[in-house]
Design a protein around this motif. Structure first.
Motif, PDB file in Angstrom:
ATOM      1  N   TYR A  29      45.653  69.122   0.107  1.00 22.74           N
ATOM      2  CA  TYR A  29      46.333  67.912   0.570  1.00 22.74           C
ATOM      3  C   TYR A  29      46.718  68.115   2.028  1.00 22.74           C
ATOM      4  O   TYR A  29      46.881  69.250   2.505  1.00 22.74           O
ATOM      5  CB  TYR A  29      47.583  67.587  -0.265  1.00 22.74           C
TER       6      TYR A  29
ATOM      7  N   GLN B  45      49.499  66.180   4.828  1.00 24.62           N
ATOM      8  CA  GLN B  45      50.567  65.169   4.939  1.00 24.62           C
ATOM      9  C   GLN B  45      51.180  65.237   6.331  1.00 24.62           C
ATOM     10  O   GLN B  45      51.497  66.321   6.832  1.00 24.62           O
ATOM     11  CB  GLN B  45      51.645  65.429   3.888  1.00 24.62           C
TER      12      GLN B  45
ATOM     13  N   ARG C 188      49.496  60.672   3.549  1.00 24.20           N
ATOM     14  CA  ARG C 188      49.032  61.853   2.842  1.00 24.20           C
ATOM     15  C   ARG C 188      47.682  61.566   2.192  1.00 24.20           C
ATOM     16  O   ARG C 188      47.476  60.489   1.628  1.00 24.20           O
ATOM     17  CB  ARG C 188      50.042  62.273   1.770  1.00 24.20           C
ATOM     18  N   TYR C 189      46.808  62.569   2.285  1.00 27.28           N
ATOM     19  CA  TYR C 189      45.534  62.498   1.557  1.00 27.28           C
ATOM     20  C   TYR C 189      45.444  63.740   0.684  1.00 27.28           C
ATOM     21  O   TYR C 189      45.750  64.851   1.122  1.00 27.28           O
ATOM     22  CB  TYR C 189      44.333  62.444   2.507  1.00 27.28           C
ATOM     23  N   GLN C 190      44.992  63.558  -0.580  1.00 26.05           N
ATOM     24  CA  GLN C 190      44.951  64.676  -1.512  1.00 26.05           C
ATOM     25  C   GLN C 190      43.669  64.634  -2.337  1.00 26.05           C
ATOM     26  O   GLN C 190      43.060  63.568  -2.520  1.00 26.05           O
ATOM     27  CB  GLN C 190      46.172  64.661  -2.419  1.00 26.05           C
ATOM     28  N   TYR C 191      43.321  65.815  -2.835  1.00 21.25           N
ATOM     29  CA  TYR C 191      42.047  65.955  -3.542  1.00 21.25           C
ATOM     30  C   TYR C 191      42.160  67.106  -4.519  1.00 21.25           C
ATOM     31  O   TYR C 191      42.681  68.179  -4.199  1.00 21.25           O
ATOM     32  CB  TYR C 191      40.932  66.233  -2.530  1.00 21.25           C
TER      33      TYR C 191
ATOM     34  N   GLU D 244      41.483  61.908  -6.273  1.00 20.56           N
ATOM     35  CA  GLU D 244      41.610  61.971  -4.813  1.00 20.56           C
ATOM     36  C   GLU D 244      41.993  60.598  -4.288  1.00 20.56           C
ATOM     37  O   GLU D 244      41.812  59.576  -4.969  1.00 20.56           O
ATOM     38  CB  GLU D 244      40.312  62.430  -4.157  1.00 20.56           C
ATOM     39  N   GLY D 245      42.531  60.590  -3.080  1.00 19.06           N
ATOM     40  CA  GLY D 245      42.871  59.319  -2.473  1.00 19.06           C
ATOM     41  C   GLY D 245      44.019  59.420  -1.492  1.00 19.06           C
ATOM     42  O   GLY D 245      44.719  60.438  -1.418  1.00 19.06           O
ATOM     43  N   PRO D 246      44.242  58.348  -0.727  1.00 16.79           N
ATOM     44  CA  PRO D 246      45.303  58.327   0.278  1.00 16.79           C
ATOM     45  C   PRO D 246      46.618  57.776  -0.278  1.00 16.79           C
ATOM     46  O   PRO D 246      46.639  57.045  -1.264  1.00 16.79           O
ATOM     47  CB  PRO D 246      44.739  57.406   1.345  1.00 16.79           C
ATOM     48  N   SER D 247      47.682  58.152   0.406  1.00 14.96           N
ATOM     49  CA  SER D 247      49.015  57.590   0.151  1.00 14.96           C
ATOM     50  C   SER D 247      49.651  57.286   1.495  1.00 14.96           C
ATOM     51  O   SER D 247      49.556  58.091   2.436  1.00 14.96           O
ATOM     52  CB  SER D 247      49.902  58.572  -0.622  1.00 14.96           C
TER      53      SER D 247
ATOM     54  N   ASP E 249      49.780  54.050  -3.154  1.00 10.46           N
ATOM     55  CA  ASP E 249      48.814  55.091  -3.500  1.00 10.46           C
ATOM     56  C   ASP E 249      47.533  54.446  -3.999  1.00 10.46           C
ATOM     57  O   ASP E 249      47.562  53.475  -4.775  1.00 10.46           O
ATOM     58  CB  ASP E 249      49.371  56.003  -4.606  1.00 10.46           C
TER      59      ASP E 249
END
Length: 513
Positions: free
Chosen positions: A436, A438, A451-454, A471-474, A492
């Motif tokens: 991630y 942020q 924030r982007y996470q995977y 996965e995806g952006p926030s 999200d």
């Protein structure tokens, strides 16, 4: 009295007989003159404190109490600095949330706030000493009386010092409690998933965790910390729901006794947040402490479907590594590890009994260079052996690295890891990558963030195949409404494998008390 003296006793008696009326008159006048003074002196002995003196004494009491509180706060703050310097990332399960101060200056959670001493009593025996001193000045007494008064003052002063020392000692062991909580309004378009017993997402008000954070300085070397969390359900073990949805549970999330020998060696025993990466030891069970409305997917708690062993029960050692301006620190941990996932009704954290004799180990090193304020980089390696029922043992290794910058108005968090599972006795190896990133920037009372996470687990992953791809952006914004209240609005968007993508909107109020 020379007027009544005579060498002839007989003449003296005649003279006294003639002078008796005059003697009586003289004695009567003397008593009339002296009696008021005696009465005034007796009254002075009875009424020892007038209004002005009482005001002076009360003011002196306030000054002494303020001084005691200042000394206690300075000592506790110095102890907190010592412990933070020898701890894991920023506070690493420590007794003060030092990492929050740089991140949220408007709503900072300072060591002084956590370690604020209990106000002293408004009465102190020391107030008697000034009264005695003023009496001695106004009403002089014979030498013997002055000596007795001085001895009594010394005795009272000694008793006062003893009482002060006792009170200051008691203040070290007083239990200090801080509270955190949050309430959210959550809405989205996530569909039901029968495979994981997950219902479709509806727009709902949701109670968050009610966190009671307690600390106690048992002595100069021993400290205690605990987090008791009241949490609304449902519980999920690696994504599988194991309890009713609208229930409350109580968990002791942290339970630590720590011994601090010096800056280079601090050892703790109990239950703590495992030192994997940065986020898990920098942010605990309060959304108010975090920029966002929740934790990254990688660092979700075990009972909320997270893939990591967030908690460990055992012993941990932290401290400085002599490295000059590089600012190296180490973390070494040994504990029960986590439940081997079968059956799913079991608590993921093995608080009392380990399902095998093998223990989990974690070792990490991180640096805080003096010339790069707010920067921290490091890595950690975690190893455990899982023993699921009716299956071969699974070797688990988690390799994590991080690079973060946390300053007063700016933060940039980056973490990546690989969770490696290999079935003992078989050639199969499963690697689950995740990361991630942020970033946020504060403008007055507002802090927008992104924030982007995977995370991507294989379908045949032996420990958590239900996690799959997420996965995806926030994106969101935090508004510090006061020093102790924060409002957050977050959007999200999540992409999943072989399932519909979905969006979530969250409006949250987080607070501390």
């Amino acid at each position: 009295m020379n007027f009544f003296r005579s060498t002839n006793p007989r003449s003296s008696r005649r003279l006294l007989a003639r002078g008796r009326p005059h003697l009586l008159l003289l004695l009567t006048g003397w008593f009339a003159l002296v009696a008021p003074d005696l009465h005034a002196q007796q009254a002075a002995d009875v009424v020892k404190v007038d209004k002005q003196t009482l005001e002076v004494l009360l003011e002196r009491i306030d000054q002494l109490e303020a001084r005691v509180r200042q000394l206690e706060a300075d000592k506790q703050q110095a102890a907190g600095v010592h412990m933070v310097a020898a701890s894991a990332p920023y506070h690493s399960n420590n007794f003060r949330q030092a990492s929050v101060a740089p991140a949220f200056p408007t709503a900072s959670f300072s060591p002084a706030l956590m370690a604020a001493p209990v106000p002293a009593n408004s009465f102190m025996p020391a107030s008697l000493a000034p009264v005695r001193s003023q009496q001695a000045t106004v009403n002089p007494t014979p030498a013997s009386a002055q000596t007795a008064t001085a001895q009594q003052q010394e005795s009272e002063q000694s008793q006062t010092e003893n009482v002060m020392a006792e009170r200051m000692d008691l203040s070290k062991t007083l239990l200090r409690i801080r509270g955190f909580g949050d309430v959210s309004l959550v809405g989205g378009n996530q569909q039901a998933n029968p495979a994981t017993n997950q219902r479709a997402q509806t727009t709902s008000f949701a109670l968050g965790q009610l966190d009671l954070f307690t600390t106690s300085d048992i002595s100069d070397k021993f400290k205690f910390i605990s987090e008791i969390v009241f949490e609304a359900g449902p519980d999920k073990i690696y994504g599988v729901t194991t309890s009713p949805e609208n229930t409350f549970t109580v968990d002791v999330e942290r339970y630590i006794i720590q011994y601090s020998y010096n800056d280079y060696f601090n050892i703790s025993a109990g239950r703590w947040h495992t030192g994997i990466g940065f986020y898990n030891t920098a942010y605990h069970h309060s959304t108010w402490l975090q920029t966002t409305t929740g934790r990254p997917l990688l660092f979700q708690f075990e009972d909320r479907g997270g893939p990591l062993p967030i908690h460990t029960v055992g012993v941990t050692a932290t401290g400085l590594i002599p490295s000059g301006p590089l600012g190296l620190h180490y973390i070494a941990e040994a504990g029960n590890g986590r439940e081997s996932r079968t059956p799913l009704i079991s608590e993921p954290v093995q608080n009392v009994i380990d399902d095998s004799n093998h223990k989990a180990f974690n070792f990490g090193v991180f640096a805080r260079p003096e010339k790069l304020r707010g920067l921290q980089t490091g890595f950690s390696v975690y190893h455990d052996v899982l023993s699921p029922l009716n299956s071969n043992q699974i070797s688990e290794t988690i390799m994590a690295m991080h690079a973060v910058v946390v300053r007063s108005r700016y933060e940039w968090l980056n973490e990546a890891m690989v969770i490696r599972h290999s079935i003992i006795g078989e050639p199969k190896v499963y690697n689950t990558p995740g990361f991630y990133s942020q970033v946020s920037r504060q403008f007055g009372s507002f802090r927008p963030y992104f924030r982007y996470q995977y995370i991507n687990a294989a379908r045949t992953e032996p420990v958590f195949p239900d996690i799959g791809l997420n996965e995806g952006p926030s994106a969101g914004i935090r508004f510090d409404a006061s020093e102790f209240v924060a409002l957050k609005f977050q959007y999200d968007y999540t992409v999943q494998r072989n399932q519909p993508n979905y969006s979530t909107l969250t409006l949250q109020i987080g607070f501390t008390f």
